[in-house]
Design a protein around this motif. Sequence first.
Motif, PDB file in Angstrom:
ATOM      1  N   MET A   1     -46.089  17.778  42.849  1.00 41.37           N
ATOM      2  CA  MET A   1     -45.244  18.955  42.674  1.00 41.37           C
ATOM      3  C   MET A   1     -45.313  19.455  41.228  1.00 41.37           C
ATOM      4  SD  MET A   1     -41.179  19.388  43.346  1.00 41.37           S
ATOM      5  CE  MET A   1     -41.158  19.139  45.131  1.00 41.37           C
ATOM      6  N   ASN A   2     -45.511  18.504  40.277  1.00 38.94           N
ATOM      7  CA  ASN A   2     -45.480  18.918  38.885  1.00 38.94           C
ATOM      8  C   ASN A   2     -46.857  19.140  38.279  1.00 38.94           C
ATOM      9  OD1 ASN A   2     -42.709  19.013  38.769  1.00 38.94           O
ATOM     10  ND2 ASN A   2     -42.567  16.812  38.425  1.00 38.94           N
ATOM     11  N   ARG A   3     -47.868  19.328  39.159  1.00 40.22           N
ATOM     12  CA  ARG A   3     -49.188  19.633  38.613  1.00 40.22           C
ATOM     13  C   ARG A   3     -49.199  21.042  38.039  1.00 40.22           C
ATOM     14  NH1 ARG A   3     -50.204  21.643  43.578  1.00 40.22           N
ATOM     15  NH2 ARG A   3     -48.915  20.493  45.034  1.00 40.22           N
ATOM     16  N   ARG A   4     -48.280  21.898  38.530  1.00 39.54           N
ATOM     17  CA  ARG A   4     -48.239  23.268  38.012  1.00 39.54           C
ATOM     18  C   ARG A   4     -47.686  23.291  36.595  1.00 39.54           C
ATOM     19  NH1 ARG A   4     -44.611  25.064  42.817  1.00 39.54           N
ATOM     20  NH2 ARG A   4     -43.747  23.093  42.122  1.00 39.54           N
ATOM     21  N   ARG A   5     -48.049  24.336  35.884  1.00 37.11           N
ATOM     22  CA  ARG A   5     -47.562  24.463  34.514  1.00 37.11           C
ATOM     23  C   ARG A   5     -46.108  24.924  34.524  1.00 37.11           C
ATOM     24  NH1 ARG A   5     -48.246  27.798  29.843  1.00 37.11           N
ATOM     25  NH2 ARG A   5     -49.022  29.555  31.064  1.00 37.11           N
ATOM     26  N   ARG A   6     -45.287  24.173  33.807  1.00 36.36           N
ATOM     27  CA  ARG A   6     -43.875  24.527  33.729  1.00 36.36           C
ATOM     28  C   ARG A   6     -43.685  25.574  32.637  1.00 36.36           C
ATOM     29  NH1 ARG A   6     -39.329  19.999  33.430  1.00 36.36           N
ATOM     30  NH2 ARG A   6     -41.025  18.973  34.509  1.00 36.36           N
ATOM     31  N   ILE A   7     -43.092  26.686  32.994  1.00 38.49           N
ATOM     32  CA  ILE A   7     -42.944  27.789  32.043  1.00 38.49           C
ATOM     33  C   ILE A   7     -41.612  27.682  31.319  1.00 38.49           C
ATOM     34  CG2 ILE A   7     -42.842  30.334  31.838  1.00 38.49           C
ATOM     35  CD1 ILE A   7     -45.495  29.591  32.915  1.00 38.49           C
ATOM     36  N   TYR A   8     -40.588  27.235  32.071  1.00 39.20           N
ATOM     37  CA  TYR A   8     -39.234  27.267  31.514  1.00 39.20           C
ATOM     38  C   TYR A   8     -38.359  26.346  32.338  1.00 39.20           C
ATOM     39  CZ  TYR A   8     -34.522  29.084  30.685  1.00 39.20           C
ATOM     40  OH  TYR A   8     -33.200  29.185  30.399  1.00 39.20           O
ATOM     41  N   GLU A   9     -37.468  25.624  31.679  1.00 39.84           N
ATOM     42  CA  GLU A   9     -36.484  24.853  32.434  1.00 39.84           C
ATOM     43  C   GLU A   9     -35.090  25.200  31.950  1.00 39.84           C
ATOM     44  OE1 GLU A   9     -37.235  20.756  33.236  1.00 39.84           O
ATOM     45  OE2 GLU A   9     -35.278  20.562  34.252  1.00 39.84           O
ATOM     46  N   GLY A  10     -34.253  25.645  32.865  1.00 40.43           N
ATOM     47  CA  GLY A  10     -32.863  25.971  32.528  1.00 40.43           C
ATOM     48  C   GLY A  10     -31.943  24.918  33.109  1.00 40.43           C
ATOM     49  N   LYS A  11     -30.642  25.219  33.111  1.00 35.53           N
ATOM     50  CA  LYS A  11     -29.681  24.220  33.582  1.00 35.53           C
ATOM     51  C   LYS A  11     -29.785  24.016  35.088  1.00 35.53           C
ATOM     52  CE  LYS A  11     -26.403  26.342  31.393  1.00 35.53           C
ATOM     53  NZ  LYS A  11     -26.005  27.037  30.179  1.00 35.53           N
ATOM     54  N   GLY A  12     -30.058  25.084  35.801  1.00 33.06           N
ATOM     55  CA  GLY A  12     -30.068  24.977  37.265  1.00 33.06           C
ATOM     56  C   GLY A  12     -31.414  25.202  37.918  1.00 33.06           C
ATOM     57  N   LYS A  13     -32.388  25.690  37.142  1.00 31.91           N
ATOM     58  CA  LYS A  13     -33.660  26.038  37.768  1.00 31.91           C
ATOM     59  C   LYS A  13     -34.831  25.736  36.838  1.00 31.91           C
ATOM     60  CE  LYS A  13     -32.469  30.369  38.601  1.00 31.91           C
ATOM     61  NZ  LYS A  13     -31.063  30.423  38.191  1.00 31.91           N
ATOM     62  N   ILE A  14     -36.010  25.600  37.466  1.00 36.60           N
ATOM     63  CA  ILE A  14     -37.256  25.463  36.697  1.00 36.60           C
ATOM     64  C   ILE A  14     -38.184  26.588  37.135  1.00 36.60           C
ATOM     65  CG2 ILE A  14     -39.195  23.944  36.108  1.00 36.60           C
ATOM     66  CD1 ILE A  14     -37.585  21.601  37.243  1.00 36.60           C
ATOM     67  N   LEU A  15     -38.889  27.171  36.188  1.00 35.54           N
ATOM     68  CA  LEU A  15     -39.905  28.169  36.533  1.00 35.54           C
ATOM     69  C   LEU A  15     -41.286  27.577  36.286  1.00 35.54           C
ATOM     70  CD1 LEU A  15     -38.424  31.439  34.940  1.00 35.54           C
ATOM     71  CD2 LEU A  15     -38.334  30.714  37.335  1.00 35.54           C
ATOM     72  N   TYR A  16     -42.135  27.662  37.311  1.00 35.19           N
ATOM     73  CA  TYR A  16     -43.526  27.225  37.187  1.00 35.19           C
ATOM     74  C   TYR A  16     -44.436  28.442  37.256  1.00 35.19           C
ATOM     75  CZ  TYR A  16     -41.794  22.553  38.409  1.00 35.19           C
ATOM     76  OH  TYR A  16     -41.131  21.357  38.439  1.00 35.19           O
ATOM     77  N   GLU A  17     -45.625  28.251  36.733  1.00 27.97           N
ATOM     78  CA  GLU A  17     -46.664  29.262  36.875  1.00 27.97           C
ATOM     79  C   GLU A  17     -46.889  29.512  38.370  1.00 27.97           C
ATOM     80  OE1 GLU A  17     -50.412  29.414  34.046  1.00 27.97           O
ATOM     81  OE2 GLU A  17     -50.584  27.872  35.588  1.00 27.97           O
ATOM     82  N   GLY A  18     -47.080  30.769  38.752  1.00 26.92           N
ATOM     83  CA  GLY A  18     -47.272  31.086  40.169  1.00 26.92           C
ATOM     84  C   GLY A  18     -48.730  31.024  40.582  1.00 26.92           C
ATOM     85  N   PRO A  19     -48.990  31.209  41.873  1.00 27.19           N
ATOM     86  CA  PRO A  19     -50.354  31.125  42.395  1.00 27.19           C
ATOM     87  C   PRO A  19     -51.232  32.296  41.985  1.00 27.19           C
ATOM     88  CG  PRO A  19     -48.796  31.691  44.143  1.00 27.19           C
ATOM     89  CD  PRO A  19     -47.980  31.404  42.927  1.00 27.19           C
ATOM     90  N   GLU A  20     -50.624  33.428  41.662  1.00 25.26           N
ATOM     91  CA  GLU A  20     -51.401  34.593  41.216  1.00 25.26           C
ATOM     92  C   GLU A  20     -50.836  35.106  39.907  1.00 25.26           C
ATOM     93  OE1 GLU A  20     -50.781  37.262  44.512  1.00 25.26           O
ATOM     94  OE2 GLU A  20     -51.158  35.480  45.760  1.00 25.26           O
ATOM     95  N   PRO A  21     -51.669  35.804  39.129  1.00 25.03           N
ATOM     96  CA  PRO A  21     -51.146  36.358  37.877  1.00 25.03           C
ATOM     97  C   PRO A  21     -49.945  37.258  38.163  1.00 25.03           C
ATOM     98  CG  PRO A  21     -53.522  36.730  38.061  1.00 25.03           C
ATOM     99  CD  PRO A  21     -53.078  36.161  39.363  1.00 25.03           C
ATOM    100  N   GLY A  22     -48.968  37.202  37.299  1.00 28.22           N
ATOM    101  CA  GLY A  22     -47.794  38.051  37.483  1.00 28.22           C
ATOM    102  C   GLY A  22     -46.752  37.464  38.421  1.00 28.22           C
ATOM    103  N   THR A  23     -47.006  36.234  38.918  1.00 30.00           N
ATOM    104  CA  THR A  23     -46.010  35.591  39.780  1.00 30.00           C
ATOM    105  C   THR A  23     -45.575  34.271  39.156  1.00 30.00           C
ATOM    106  OG1 THR A  23     -47.610  34.334  41.114  1.00 30.00           O
ATOM    107  CG2 THR A  23     -47.038  36.554  41.886  1.00 30.00           C
ATOM    108  N   LEU A  24     -44.394  33.821  39.554  1.00 29.93           N
ATOM    109  CA  LEU A  24     -43.860  32.527  39.134  1.00 29.93           C
ATOM    110  C   LEU A  24     -43.251  31.849  40.357  1.00 29.93           C
ATOM    111  CD1 LEU A  24     -41.807  33.551  35.929  1.00 29.93           C
ATOM    112  CD2 LEU A  24     -44.085  32.507  35.957  1.00 29.93           C
ATOM    113  N   VAL A  25     -43.081  30.534  40.244  1.00 31.47           N
ATOM    114  CA  VAL A  25     -42.352  29.811  41.281  1.00 31.47           C
ATOM    115  C   VAL A  25     -41.014  29.392  40.682  1.00 31.47           C
ATOM    116  CG1 VAL A  25     -42.295  27.718  42.693  1.00 31.47           C
ATOM    117  CG2 VAL A  25     -44.442  29.002  42.444  1.00 31.47           C
ATOM    118  N   GLN A  26     -39.948  29.761  41.371  1.00 27.45           N
ATOM    119  CA  GLN A  26     -38.592  29.446  40.894  1.00 27.45           C
ATOM    120  C   GLN A  26     -38.061  28.271  41.726  1.00 27.45           C
ATOM    121  OE1 GLN A  26     -35.290  32.264  39.407  1.00 27.45           O
ATOM    122  NE2 GLN A  26     -35.027  32.393  41.608  1.00 27.45           N
TER     123      GLN A  26
END
Length: 254
Positions: A1-26
Amino acid sequence: MNRRRRIYEGKGKILYEGPEPGTLVQHFKDDATAFNNKKHEIIDGKGVLNNRISEYIFEHLNTIGIPTHFIRRLNMREQLIREVEIIPLEVVVRNVAAGSLSKRLGIDEGTALPRSIIEFYYKADELDDPMVSEEHVTAFGWATPQEIDDIMSLAIRVNDFLTGLFLGVGIRLVDFKIECGRHWENEMMRIVVADEISPDSCRLWDIETNDKMDKDRFRRDLGGMLEAYQEVARRLGIMNENETVTHSGPRLVQ
Ligand code: TMP
Ligand code: ASP
């Protein structure tokens, strides 16, 4: 699950790099925090519920033409979103006095406000998210006057939609918070609703009993937070009665 690049981690959520440019996984975590992390607990299954409730709301916002960052839910805890530049403001809309408004102005919780009120808070944990005015927002360049207009009009449209949605299932929308972001498509920029909308970011009271069905259950040590979130999901018709959101292992069939 954590092979993706982590962009940001907040108190309740993590943002990962998405599968396509301009997208993220929340990714929605189970962490419950309040008072700027002074109070912190893991509530098993909360992330799953917030992911589903927020999906439901953002889907509807998209459908009625209110632009959001939401693309689609990916799994129990994750959704695919458009990458946006977050405007560093918490935009709070209030219909009924509660929380910090009641405290600051000495108005009893539960008092209906003469009209909906929009407030801005500057997102800065080290300052405890201070309330700011439009003057501060424009003077410090957090948003332009035109962007403030767009943000306020989005906030009012979201309030109208959510008020009706929740009223239909016997819930009073007391207040809520949204975050907005700038989304670029080619040379065009527009302001969209970002982050999440869930019982973590709303005050939701049962119409009949005034029972709290939101994060105040945690902030105020009332207990039953997960059950309340589950009830919100159930009333919205999102989750099946016996769908489970916790990690608890297999159970013996009685
Ligand atoms: P408040 O009464 O504490 O100012 O909160 C107003 C609404 O905004 C309430 O529904 C909770 C939400 N909120 C957040 O989602 N995040 C925050 O950091 C704060 C302060 C409030
Ligand atoms: N800003 C608070 C926190 O620490 C949120 C809240 O109290 O709702 O998460």
